[in-house]
Design a protein around this motif. Structure first.
Motif, PDB file in Angstrom:
ATOM      1  N   TYR A  99       0.842  -1.204   0.000  1.00 14.85           N
ATOM      2  CA  TYR A  99       0.000   0.000   0.000  1.00 14.85           C
ATOM      3  C   TYR A  99       0.874   1.249   0.000  1.00 14.85           C
ATOM      4  O   TYR A  99       1.921   1.287   0.650  1.00 14.85           O
ATOM      5  CB  TYR A  99      -0.912   0.028   1.226  1.00 14.85           C
ATOM      6  N   ARG A 100       0.403   2.282  -0.674  1.00 16.02           N
ATOM      7  CA  ARG A 100       1.155   3.542  -0.697  1.00 16.02           C
ATOM      8  C   ARG A 100       0.878   4.379   0.543  1.00 16.02           C
ATOM      9  O   ARG A 100       1.738   5.123   0.993  1.00 16.02           O
ATOM     10  CB  ARG A 100       0.779   4.355  -1.951  1.00 16.02           C
ATOM     11  N   ARG A 101      -0.317   4.245   1.110  1.00 13.31           N
ATOM     12  CA  ARG A 101      -0.657   4.977   2.326  1.00 13.31           C
ATOM     13  C   ARG A 101      -1.136   3.997   3.384  1.00 13.31           C
ATOM     14  O   ARG A 101      -1.994   3.147   3.111  1.00 13.31           O
ATOM     15  CB  ARG A 101      -1.737   6.040   2.052  1.00 13.31           C
ATOM     16  N   ILE A 102      -0.595   4.131   4.586  1.00 15.58           N
ATOM     17  CA  ILE A 102      -1.005   3.327   5.741  1.00 15.58           C
ATOM     18  C   ILE A 102      -1.630   4.303   6.728  1.00 15.58           C
ATOM     19  O   ILE A 102      -0.940   5.163   7.284  1.00 15.58           O
ATOM     20  CB  ILE A 102       0.199   2.608   6.360  1.00 15.58           C
ATOM     21  N   ILE A 103      -2.936   4.194   6.928  1.00 15.46           N
ATOM     22  CA  ILE A 103      -3.688   5.225   7.646  1.00 15.46           C
ATOM     23  C   ILE A 103      -4.198   4.675   8.973  1.00 15.46           C
ATOM     24  O   ILE A 103      -4.930   3.679   9.004  1.00 15.46           O
ATOM     25  CB  ILE A 103      -4.874   5.715   6.787  1.00 15.46           C
ATOM     26  N   LEU A 104      -3.807   5.317  10.066  1.00 16.52           N
ATOM     27  CA  LEU A 104      -4.261   4.927  11.398  1.00 16.52           C
ATOM     28  C   LEU A 104      -5.572   5.647  11.671  1.00 16.52           C
ATOM     29  O   LEU A 104      -5.611   6.872  11.747  1.00 16.52           O
ATOM     30  CB  LEU A 104      -3.218   5.304  12.450  1.00 16.52           C
ATOM     31  N   MET A 105      -6.645   4.880  11.807  1.00 15.15           N
ATOM     32  CA  MET A 105      -7.968   5.481  11.996  1.00 15.15           C
ATOM     33  C   MET A 105      -8.554   4.968  13.311  1.00 15.15           C
ATOM     34  O   MET A 105      -9.150   3.892  13.373  1.00 15.15           O
ATOM     35  CB  MET A 105      -8.894   5.158  10.820  1.00 15.15           C
ATOM     36  N   THR A 106      -8.369   5.751  14.380  1.00 15.17           N
ATOM     37  CA  THR A 106      -8.832   5.360  15.707  1.00 15.17           C
ATOM     38  C   THR A 106      -9.828   6.381  16.243  1.00 15.17           C
ATOM     39  O   THR A 106      -9.951   7.484  15.717  1.00 15.17           O
ATOM     40  CB  THR A 106      -7.649   5.236  16.686  1.00 15.17           C
ATOM     41  N   ASP A 107     -10.515   6.002  17.320  1.00 18.93           N
ATOM     42  CA  ASP A 107     -11.499   6.898  17.924  1.00 18.93           C
ATOM     43  C   ASP A 107     -10.831   8.190  18.404  1.00 18.93           C
ATOM     44  O   ASP A 107      -9.663   8.193  18.796  1.00 18.93           O
ATOM     45  CB  ASP A 107     -12.185   6.229  19.113  1.00 18.93           C
ATOM     46  N   ALA A 108     -11.614   9.262  18.416  1.00 18.67           N
ATOM     47  CA  ALA A 108     -11.104  10.569  18.851  1.00 18.67           C
ATOM     48  C   ALA A 108     -11.287  10.718  20.362  1.00 18.67           C
ATOM     49  O   ALA A 108     -11.911  11.672  20.841  1.00 18.67           O
ATOM     50  CB  ALA A 108     -11.819  11.679  18.103  1.00 18.67           C
ATOM     51  N   ASP A 109     -10.745   9.760  21.126  1.00 17.13           N
ATOM     52  CA  ASP A 109     -10.809   9.819  22.582  1.00 17.13           C
ATOM     53  C   ASP A 109      -9.490   9.305  23.158  1.00 17.13           C
ATOM     54  O   ASP A 109      -8.530   9.047  22.411  1.00 17.13           O
ATOM     55  CB  ASP A 109     -12.003   9.011  23.116  1.00 17.13           C
ATOM     56  N   VAL A 110      -9.424   9.164  24.478  1.00 15.23           N
ATOM     57  CA  VAL A 110      -8.180   8.756  25.130  1.00 15.23           C
ATOM     58  C   VAL A 110      -7.744   7.370  24.686  1.00 15.23           C
ATOM     59  O   VAL A 110      -6.564   7.136  24.379  1.00 15.23           O
ATOM     60  CB  VAL A 110      -8.347   8.812  26.664  1.00 15.23           C
ATOM     61  N   ASP A 111      -8.680   6.416  24.649  1.00  8.40           N
ATOM     62  CA  ASP A 111      -8.325   5.063  24.228  1.00  8.40           C
ATOM     63  C   ASP A 111      -7.833   5.045  22.787  1.00  8.40           C
ATOM     64  O   ASP A 111      -6.884   4.328  22.447  1.00  8.40           O
ATOM     65  CB  ASP A 111      -9.524   4.124  24.385  1.00  8.40           C
ATOM     66  N   GLY A 112      -8.496   5.820  21.926  1.00 14.53           N
ATOM     67  CA  GLY A 112      -8.068   5.892  20.541  1.00 14.53           C
ATOM     68  C   GLY A 112      -6.665   6.476  20.404  1.00 14.53           C
ATOM     69  O   GLY A 112      -5.858   6.000  19.605  1.00 14.53           O
ATOM     70  N   ALA A 113      -6.373   7.498  21.193  1.00 14.47           N
ATOM     71  CA  ALA A 113      -5.040   8.105  21.179  1.00 14.47           C
ATOM     72  C   ALA A 113      -3.985   7.108  21.652  1.00 14.47           C
ATOM     73  O   ALA A 113      -2.865   7.067  21.142  1.00 14.47           O
ATOM     74  CB  ALA A 113      -5.028   9.349  22.063  1.00 14.47           C
ATOM     75  N   HIS A 114      -4.348   6.291  22.652  1.00 12.46           N
ATOM     76  CA  HIS A 114      -3.428   5.281  23.168  1.00 12.46           C
ATOM     77  C   HIS A 114      -3.112   4.244  22.096  1.00 12.46           C
ATOM     78  O   HIS A 114      -1.951   3.902  21.859  1.00 12.46           O
ATOM     79  CB  HIS A 114      -4.038   4.609  24.399  1.00 12.46           C
ATOM     80  N   ILE A 115      -4.153   3.741  21.429  1.00 14.71           N
ATOM     81  CA  ILE A 115      -3.946   2.750  20.377  1.00 14.71           C
ATOM     82  C   ILE A 115      -3.100   3.336  19.246  1.00 14.71           C
ATOM     83  O   ILE A 115      -2.197   2.679  18.716  1.00 14.71           O
ATOM     84  CB  ILE A 115      -5.304   2.255  19.850  1.00 14.71           C
ATOM     85  N   ARG A 116      -3.370   4.580  18.879  1.00 14.55           N
ATOM     86  CA  ARG A 116      -2.580   5.246  17.844  1.00 14.55           C
ATOM     87  C   ARG A 116      -1.115   5.353  18.256  1.00 14.55           C
ATOM     88  O   ARG A 116      -0.202   5.128  17.445  1.00 14.55           O
ATOM     89  CB  ARG A 116      -3.169   6.629  17.565  1.00 14.55           C
ATOM     90  N   THR A 117      -0.874   5.679  19.520  1.00 12.94           N
ATOM     91  CA  THR A 117       0.498   5.797  20.008  1.00 12.94           C
ATOM     92  C   THR A 117       1.202   4.449  20.006  1.00 12.94           C
ATOM     93  O   THR A 117       2.396   4.357  19.661  1.00 12.94           O
ATOM     94  CB  THR A 117       0.510   6.390  21.431  1.00 12.94           C
ATOM     95  N   LEU A 118       0.497   3.378  20.382  1.00 11.45           N
ATOM     96  CA  LEU A 118       1.081   2.037  20.349  1.00 11.45           C
ATOM     97  C   LEU A 118       1.453   1.641  18.915  1.00 11.45           C
ATOM     98  O   LEU A 118       2.518   1.054  18.677  1.00 11.45           O
ATOM     99  CB  LEU A 118       0.093   1.020  20.940  1.00 11.45           C
ATOM    100  N   LEU A 119       0.588   1.969  17.960  1.00 14.27           N
ATOM    101  CA  LEU A 119       0.881   1.671  16.565  1.00 14.27           C
ATOM    102  C   LEU A 119       2.083   2.468  16.070  1.00 14.27           C
ATOM    103  O   LEU A 119       2.958   1.930  15.376  1.00 14.27           O
ATOM    104  CB  LEU A 119      -0.348   1.981  15.700  1.00 14.27           C
ATOM    105  N   LEU A 120       2.137   3.747  16.430  1.00 15.08           N
ATOM    106  CA  LEU A 120       3.274   4.570  16.025  1.00 15.08           C
ATOM    107  C   LEU A 120       4.574   4.055  16.633  1.00 15.08           C
ATOM    108  O   LEU A 120       5.632   4.093  15.991  1.00 15.08           O
ATOM    109  CB  LEU A 120       3.035   6.023  16.441  1.00 15.08           C
ATOM    110  N   THR A 121       4.498   3.563  17.874  1.00  9.95           N
ATOM    111  CA  THR A 121       5.683   2.995  18.515  1.00  9.95           C
ATOM    112  C   THR A 121       6.163   1.776  17.744  1.00  9.95           C
ATOM    113  O   THR A 121       7.359   1.607  17.505  1.00  9.95           O
ATOM    114  CB  THR A 121       5.391   2.614  19.975  1.00  9.95           C
ATOM    115  N   PHE A 122       5.230   0.913  17.341  1.00  9.61           N
ATOM    116  CA  PHE A 122       5.614  -0.269  16.552  1.00  9.61           C
ATOM    117  C   PHE A 122       6.276   0.147  15.241  1.00  9.61           C
ATOM    118  O   PHE A 122       7.342  -0.361  14.875  1.00  9.61           O
ATOM    119  CB  PHE A 122       4.395  -1.142  16.255  1.00  9.61           C
ATOM    120  N   PHE A 123       5.652   1.067  14.512  1.00 11.02           N
ATOM    121  CA  PHE A 123       6.218   1.476  13.227  1.00 11.02           C
ATOM    122  C   PHE A 123       7.586   2.133  13.407  1.00 11.02           C
ATOM    123  O   PHE A 123       8.500   1.888  12.610  1.00 11.02           O
ATOM    124  CB  PHE A 123       5.262   2.431  12.505  1.00 11.02           C
ATOM    125  N   TYR A 124       7.723   2.947  14.449  1.00 11.84           N
ATOM    126  CA  TYR A 124       9.001   3.632  14.651  1.00 11.84           C
ATOM    127  C   TYR A 124      10.110   2.648  15.017  1.00 11.84           C
ATOM    128  O   TYR A 124      11.246   2.785  14.543  1.00 11.84           O
ATOM    129  CB  TYR A 124       8.864   4.694  15.742  1.00 11.84           C
TER     130      TYR A 124
END
Length: 246
Positions: A99-124
């Protein structure tokens, strides 16, 4: 660039709803929080070019885990298989990326931010080349839908909501719907606000300072509590605290 050769070699996860296009440059993968949101995304997407991978709950925090635990994690295995890459960035081969774009689409709340951060940590930590190459994006779903008569507006933050309300005047009648999660949105709503390439807003993840990014990930996602507490206390006035619920 074709996706066909890489796809033929893989046994893709059953929960992946892949796109039809064999052109990698036209294809994008939405990593979605939960089966409910995944269902809305699958129904609302453009099937030719948009693939959906729903995740169940919060993925492993790779900053606190060893390589063996990371390799064995079911959600991470599904993710790297979908991408067509090996687990480590050392094995990165752009030609195998599906895929050319990998898009993190999580809820706009605390839990969603946490999941997004965990995903970013994995990718980094494990696929840094994807971050450095500009492949990783963050979707921006709305927080509110404001209805007045037959018209409606979507608001993506508190400031937009207040501006919209102020524009109605003092005695106006209107209704505010707060989206607690992506799963509450109808497929058409999710498409027109968050997934439609002609109307959506996305943030591309970039690294301005690699050494500083490395330090911050270690502090915020590592197993040492004291440095994390000190960092949050020092920078609390300038940071989005929802993203630090880690």
């Amino acid at each position: 660039m074709s996706r066909k050769s890489a796809t033929n070699k893989l046994t893709l996860p059953g929960k992946l709803s892949d796109c039809h296009s064999n052109n990698r440059d036209d294809s994008e993968l939405f990593i979605v929080e939960g089966d409910s949101a995944g269902g809305s995304a699958k129904e609302g997407r453009k099937r030719d070019t948009q693939a959906i991978l729903p995740l169940r709950g919060k993925i492993l925090n790779v900053e606190k885990a060893d390589d063996a635990s990371t390799y064995q994690n079911v959600e991470i295995q599904a993710l790297i298989t979908c991408l067509g890459l090996g687990i480590r960035g050392d094995d990165f081969d752009e030609a195998q990326l599906r895929y050319r774009r990998i898009i993190l689409m999580t809820d706009a709340d605390v839990d969603g931010a946490h999941i997004r951060t965990l995903l970013l940590t994995f990718f980094y930590r494990y696929q840094k080349e994807l971050v450095e190459g500009g492949y990783i994006y963050i979707a921006c779903p709305p927080l509110y839908k404001v209805e007045r008569g037959k018209k409606h507006n979507y608001c993506y933050n508190e400031s937009e909501l207040q501006k919209t309300i102020d524009g109605f005047g003092e005695k106006a009648n209107y209704n505010i719907q707060r989206f607690k999660g992506l799963g509450e949105m109808m497929p058409q709503q999710l498409w027109e606000t968050t997934m439609d390439p002609t109307t959506r807003t996305m943030k591309r993840v970039e690294i301005e300072d690699a050494l500083e990014a490395d330090r911050i990930f270690t502090i915020l996602m590592g197993d040492k509590v004291a440095p994390r507490r000190e960092f949050i206390e020092t920078h609390s006035a300038e940071l989005d605290m929802a993203a630090l619920d880690i």
